[in-house]
Scaffold this motif. Structure first.
Motif, PDB file in Angstrom:
ATOM      1  N   MET A   1      22.605  28.541  24.732  1.00 14.78           N
ATOM      2  CA  MET A   1      23.039  27.687  25.809  1.00 14.78           C
ATOM      3  C   MET A   1      23.172  28.446  27.119  1.00 14.78           C
ATOM      4  SD  MET A   1      25.731  24.912  24.318  1.00 14.78           S
ATOM      5  CE  MET A   1      26.069  24.413  25.966  1.00 14.78           C
ATOM      6  N   SER A   2      23.133  29.754  27.093  1.00 18.05           N
ATOM      7  CA  SER A   2      23.328  30.496  28.327  1.00 18.05           C
ATOM      8  C   SER A   2      22.198  30.264  29.323  1.00 18.05           C
ATOM      9  CB  SER A   2      23.461  31.991  28.034  1.00 18.05           C
ATOM     10  OG  SER A   2      22.296  32.486  27.418  1.00 18.05           O
ATOM     11  N   TYR A   3      21.106  29.675  28.876  1.00 24.24           N
ATOM     12  CA  TYR A   3      19.981  29.426  29.774  1.00 24.24           C
ATOM     13  C   TYR A   3      19.666  27.952  29.946  1.00 24.24           C
ATOM     14  CZ  TYR A   3      19.452  34.364  29.089  1.00 24.24           C
ATOM     15  OH  TYR A   3      19.694  35.707  29.025  1.00 24.24           O
ATOM     16  N   TRP A   4      20.499  27.086  29.418  1.00 24.96           N
ATOM     17  CA  TRP A   4      20.258  25.651  29.525  1.00 24.96           C
ATOM     18  C   TRP A   4      20.493  25.163  30.939  1.00 24.96           C
ATOM     19  CZ3 TRP A   4      22.776  22.574  24.969  1.00 24.96           C
ATOM     20  CH2 TRP A   4      22.167  22.934  23.769  1.00 24.96           C
ATOM     21  N   THR A   5      19.625  24.289  31.382  1.00 22.98           N
ATOM     22  CA  THR A   5      19.843  23.562  32.627  1.00 22.98           C
ATOM     23  C   THR A   5      19.727  22.093  32.278  1.00 22.98           C
ATOM     24  OG1 THR A   5      18.850  25.356  33.891  1.00 22.98           O
ATOM     25  CG2 THR A   5      19.069  23.236  34.991  1.00 22.98           C
ATOM     26  N   LEU A   6      20.871  21.451  32.073  1.00 21.14           N
ATOM     27  CA  LEU A   6      20.907  20.053  31.656  1.00 21.14           C
ATOM     28  C   LEU A   6      21.409  19.186  32.796  1.00 21.14           C
ATOM     29  CD1 LEU A   6      22.572  20.436  28.138  1.00 21.14           C
ATOM     30  CD2 LEU A   6      20.140  20.321  28.667  1.00 21.14           C
ATOM     31  N   THR A   7      20.956  17.955  32.805  1.00 20.37           N
ATOM     32  CA  THR A   7      21.472  16.993  33.776  1.00 20.37           C
ATOM     33  C   THR A   7      22.859  16.535  33.328  1.00 20.37           C
ATOM     34  OG1 THR A   7      20.604  15.072  32.600  1.00 20.37           O
ATOM     35  CG2 THR A   7      19.121  16.136  34.205  1.00 20.37           C
ATOM     36  N   ASP A   8      23.579  15.873  34.219  1.00 18.47           N
ATOM     37  CA  ASP A   8      24.884  15.318  33.850  1.00 18.47           C
ATOM     38  C   ASP A   8      24.752  14.372  32.666  1.00 18.47           C
ATOM     39  OD1 ASP A   8      26.055  16.744  35.910  1.00 18.47           O
ATOM     40  OD2 ASP A   8      26.186  15.028  37.263  1.00 18.47           O
ATOM     41  N   GLU A   9      23.718  13.549  32.675  1.00 13.43           N
ATOM     42  CA  GLU A   9      23.500  12.598  31.582  1.00 13.43           C
ATOM     43  C   GLU A   9      23.240  13.321  30.260  1.00 13.43           C
ATOM     44  OE1 GLU A   9      20.548   8.912  30.298  1.00 13.43           O
ATOM     45  OE2 GLU A   9      20.518   9.633  32.357  1.00 13.43           O
ATOM     46  N   GLN A  10      22.474  14.411  30.300  1.00 14.25           N
ATOM     47  CA  GLN A  10      22.209  15.173  29.084  1.00 14.25           C
ATOM     48  C   GLN A  10      23.485  15.823  28.545  1.00 14.25           C
ATOM     49  OE1 GLN A  10      19.081  17.484  30.883  1.00 14.25           O
ATOM     50  NE2 GLN A  10      17.517  16.516  29.580  1.00 14.25           N
ATOM     51  N   HIS A  11      24.323  16.343  29.432  1.00 19.99           N
ATOM     52  CA  HIS A  11      25.606  16.902  28.995  1.00 19.99           C
ATOM     53  C   HIS A  11      26.436  15.819  28.317  1.00 19.99           C
ATOM     54  CE1 HIS A  11      26.215  21.049  30.555  1.00 19.99           C
ATOM     55  NE2 HIS A  11      25.170  20.728  31.298  1.00 19.99           N
ATOM     56  N   THR A  13      25.469  13.056  26.876  1.00 23.26           N
ATOM     57  CA  THR A  13      24.847  12.682  25.601  1.00 23.26           C
ATOM     58  C   THR A  13      25.150  13.711  24.529  1.00 23.26           C
ATOM     59  OG1 THR A  13      23.091  11.467  26.708  1.00 23.26           O
ATOM     60  CG2 THR A  13      22.647  12.199  24.455  1.00 23.26           C
ATOM     61  N   LEU A  14      25.059  14.985  24.868  1.00 23.89           N
ATOM     62  CA  LEU A  14      25.341  16.051  23.910  1.00 23.89           C
ATOM     63  C   LEU A  14      26.795  15.990  23.439  1.00 23.89           C
ATOM     64  CD1 LEU A  14      24.529  18.572  22.350  1.00 23.89           C
ATOM     65  CD2 LEU A  14      24.956  19.903  24.414  1.00 23.89           C
ATOM     66  N   ILE A  15      27.712  15.802  24.352  1.00 24.49           N
ATOM     67  CA  ILE A  15      29.133  15.715  23.986  1.00 24.49           C
ATOM     68  C   ILE A  15      29.382  14.481  23.118  1.00 24.49           C
ATOM     69  CG2 ILE A  15      31.466  15.408  24.889  1.00 24.49           C
ATOM     70  CD1 ILE A  15      30.465  17.137  27.325  1.00 24.49           C
ATOM     71  N   ASP A  16      28.779  13.343  23.468  1.00 27.23           N
ATOM     72  CA  ASP A  16      28.921  12.133  22.645  1.00 27.23           C
ATOM     73  C   ASP A  16      28.386  12.364  21.236  1.00 27.23           C
ATOM     74  OD1 ASP A  16      30.101  10.693  24.687  1.00 27.23           O
ATOM     75  OD2 ASP A  16      28.241   9.657  25.276  1.00 27.23           O
ATOM     76  N   MET A  17      27.272  13.069  21.106  1.00 28.68           N
ATOM     77  CA  MET A  17      26.701  13.363  19.792  1.00 28.68           C
ATOM     78  C   MET A  17      27.660  14.220  18.965  1.00 28.68           C
ATOM     79  SD  MET A  17      22.735  14.060  20.861  1.00 28.68           S
ATOM     80  CE  MET A  17      22.294  14.743  19.279  1.00 28.68           C
ATOM     81  N   LEU A  18      28.311  15.188  19.596  1.00 26.99           N
ATOM     82  CA  LEU A  18      29.270  16.029  18.883  1.00 26.99           C
ATOM     83  C   LEU A  18      30.457  15.210  18.389  1.00 26.99           C
ATOM     84  CD1 LEU A  18      29.289  19.155  21.213  1.00 26.99           C
ATOM     85  CD2 LEU A  18      28.270  18.970  18.930  1.00 26.99           C
ATOM     86  N   VAL A  19      30.961  14.324  19.231  1.00 26.86           N
ATOM     87  CA  VAL A  19      32.092  13.467  18.849  1.00 26.86           C
ATOM     88  C   VAL A  19      31.692  12.567  17.690  1.00 26.86           C
ATOM     89  CG1 VAL A  19      33.574  11.577  19.621  1.00 26.86           C
ATOM     90  CG2 VAL A  19      33.181  13.546  21.125  1.00 26.86           C
ATOM     91  N   ASP A  20      30.514  11.968  17.763  1.00 25.47           N
ATOM     92  CA  ASP A  20      30.045  11.057  16.719  1.00 25.47           C
ATOM     93  C   ASP A  20      29.778  11.766  15.391  1.00 25.47           C
ATOM     94  OD1 ASP A  20      30.219   8.981  18.530  1.00 25.47           O
ATOM     95  OD2 ASP A  20      28.049   8.927  18.951  1.00 25.47           O
ATOM     96  N   ALA A  21      29.434  13.048  15.441  1.00 22.91           N
ATOM     97  CA  ALA A  21      29.101  13.793  14.225  1.00 22.91           C
ATOM     98  C   ALA A  21      30.329  14.103  13.386  1.00 22.91           C
ATOM     99  CB  ALA A  21      28.376  15.082  14.583  1.00 22.91           C
ATOM    100  N   GLY A  22      31.507  14.072  13.983  1.00 22.47           N
ATOM    101  CA  GLY A  22      32.721  14.404  13.252  1.00 22.47           C
ATOM    102  C   GLY A  22      32.969  15.899  13.233  1.00 22.47           C
TER     103      GLY A  22
END
Length: 69
Positions: A1-11, A13-22
């Motif tokens: 992740m130290s080189y990721w450049t994500l949009t606000d929407e991608q961030h 989405t990623l956080i929502d996926m983590l929450v949904d995964a349990g």
């Protein structure tokens, strides 16, 4: 992740996926190494020793830092 450049929407989405995964634990309010306010989240897999900790910016909702062990 130290080189990721994500949009606000991608961030978001990623956080929502983590929450949904349990297996998500909200740790506490903290500060990243630049002193920015953040909230710590830990994701773990009960069947393994895998853990990933994220610092999420309180101002932007973006991932500021991560550590996996």
């Amino acid at each position: 992740m130290s080189y990721w450049t994500l949009t606000d929407e991608q961030h978001a989405t990623l956080i929502d996926m983590l929450v949904d995964a349990g297996g998500l634990t909200v740790l506490a309010e903290s500060h990243d190494r630049l002193g920015r306010d953040s909230v710590g989240l830990r994701v773990s897999d009960e069947g393994t020793s895998y853990q990933s900790t994220l610092l999420i910016s309180e101002d932007t909702g973006r991932i500021q830092a991560s550590r996996t062990s």
